[in-house]
Design a protein around this motif. Structure first.
Motif, PDB file in Angstrom:
ATOM      1  N   LYS A   1      40.213  46.986  42.978  1.00  0.00           N
ATOM      2  CA  LYS A   1      40.228  46.054  41.849  1.00  0.00           C
ATOM      3  C   LYS A   1      40.556  44.639  42.311  1.00  0.00           C
ATOM      4  CE  LYS A   1      41.214  49.524  38.380  1.00  0.00           C
ATOM      5  NZ  LYS A   1      42.226  50.160  37.537  1.00  0.00           N
ATOM      6  N   THR A   2      41.477  44.522  43.260  1.00  0.00           N
ATOM      7  CA  THR A   2      41.808  43.208  43.812  1.00  0.00           C
ATOM      8  C   THR A   2      40.598  42.615  44.519  1.00  0.00           C
ATOM      9  OG1 THR A   2      44.113  43.853  44.128  1.00  0.00           O
ATOM     10  CG2 THR A   2      43.348  41.978  45.398  1.00  0.00           C
ATOM     11  N   MET A   3      39.914  43.444  45.297  1.00  0.00           N
ATOM     12  CA  MET A   3      38.735  42.982  46.020  1.00  0.00           C
ATOM     13  C   MET A   3      37.635  42.545  45.052  1.00  0.00           C
ATOM     14  SD  MET A   3      38.642  45.756  49.125  1.00  0.00           S
ATOM     15  CE  MET A   3      37.150  45.120  49.888  1.00  0.00           C
ATOM     16  N   LEU A   4      37.446  43.294  43.967  1.00  0.00           N
ATOM     17  CA  LEU A   4      36.427  42.935  42.984  1.00  0.00           C
ATOM     18  C   LEU A   4      36.745  41.596  42.333  1.00  0.00           C
ATOM     19  CD1 LEU A   4      35.728  46.359  41.238  1.00  0.00           C
ATOM     20  CD2 LEU A   4      34.128  45.027  42.629  1.00  0.00           C
ATOM     21  N   SER A   5      38.022  41.377  42.019  1.00  0.00           N
ATOM     22  CA  SER A   5      38.403  40.104  41.385  1.00  0.00           C
ATOM     23  C   SER A   5      38.192  38.926  42.334  1.00  0.00           C
ATOM     24  CB  SER A   5      39.857  40.156  40.910  1.00  0.00           C
ATOM     25  OG  SER A   5      40.746  40.170  42.001  1.00  0.00           O
ATOM     26  N   GLU A   6      38.240  39.190  43.639  1.00  0.00           N
ATOM     27  CA  GLU A   6      38.018  38.144  44.638  1.00  0.00           C
ATOM     28  C   GLU A   6      36.571  38.122  45.127  1.00  0.00           C
ATOM     29  OE1 GLU A   6      40.980  39.032  47.568  1.00  0.00           O
ATOM     30  OE2 GLU A   6      42.622  38.422  46.236  1.00  0.00           O
ATOM     31  N   LYS A   7      35.730  38.927  44.435  1.00  0.00           N
ATOM     32  CA  LYS A   7      34.295  39.006  44.730  1.00  0.00           C
ATOM     33  C   LYS A   7      34.003  39.424  46.170  1.00  0.00           C
ATOM     34  CE  LYS A   7      32.933  35.654  41.170  1.00  0.00           C
ATOM     35  NZ  LYS A   7      33.430  36.360  40.110  1.00  0.00           N
TER      36      LYS A   7
ATOM     37  N   ILE B   1      35.244  51.012  50.417  1.00  0.00           N
ATOM     38  CA  ILE B   1      36.306  51.587  49.575  1.00  0.00           C
ATOM     39  C   ILE B   1      35.704  52.475  48.494  1.00  0.00           C
ATOM     40  CG2 ILE B   1      37.532  50.662  47.558  1.00  0.00           C
ATOM     41  CD1 ILE B   1      39.499  49.445  49.280  1.00  0.00           C
ATOM     42  N   ASN B   2      34.573  52.078  47.908  1.00  0.00           N
ATOM     43  CA  ASN B   2      33.922  52.889  46.888  1.00  0.00           C
ATOM     44  C   ASN B   2      33.541  54.261  47.442  1.00  0.00           C
ATOM     45  OD1 ASN B   2      34.099  50.742  45.110  1.00  0.00           O
ATOM     46  ND2 ASN B   2      31.994  50.082  45.427  1.00  0.00           N
TER      47      ASN B   2
END
Length: 95
Positions: free
Chosen positions: A69-75, A81-82
């Motif tokens: 989720k952190t990585m997604l927010s930072e694009k 990870i998925n």
């Protein structure tokens, strides 16, 4: 009730990502004044490459999901990870 423990094979990259995510999760728990015992135990088991039970695996998945989720927010790219979370969820379902 319990089906026991399973040995999970991680590549070096997967182990690095997992330990990094668990460490971030542990730091978040510390900042919230929550217990980190479960995360500490899981990290020790991963470092020793011992078998984990269903609850250990749940903590690993939770830590990886928070990192994702952190990585997604930072694009950032979350492909590795998925795939790792998907594989661990399949293992979790068989326990």
């Amino acid at each position: 009730m319990f089906r026991g423990k399973k040995k999970i094979e991680f590549s070096n990259e997967e182990l690095r990502i997992t330990l990094y995510a668990l460490n971030e999760f542990r730091n978040q728990l510390l900042n919230e004044n929550k217990y980190t015992d479960a995360v500490d135990e899981v990290m020790a088991k991963l470092k020793k490459k011992t078998k984990v039970d269903k609850y250990d695996l749940g903590a690993i998945i939770n830590g990886l999901d928070k990192k994702r989720k952190t990585m997604l927010s930072e694009k950032e790219d979350t492909t590795v990870i998925n795939e790792l979370i998907s594989r661990l969820l399949k293992i979790h379902e068989t326990m």
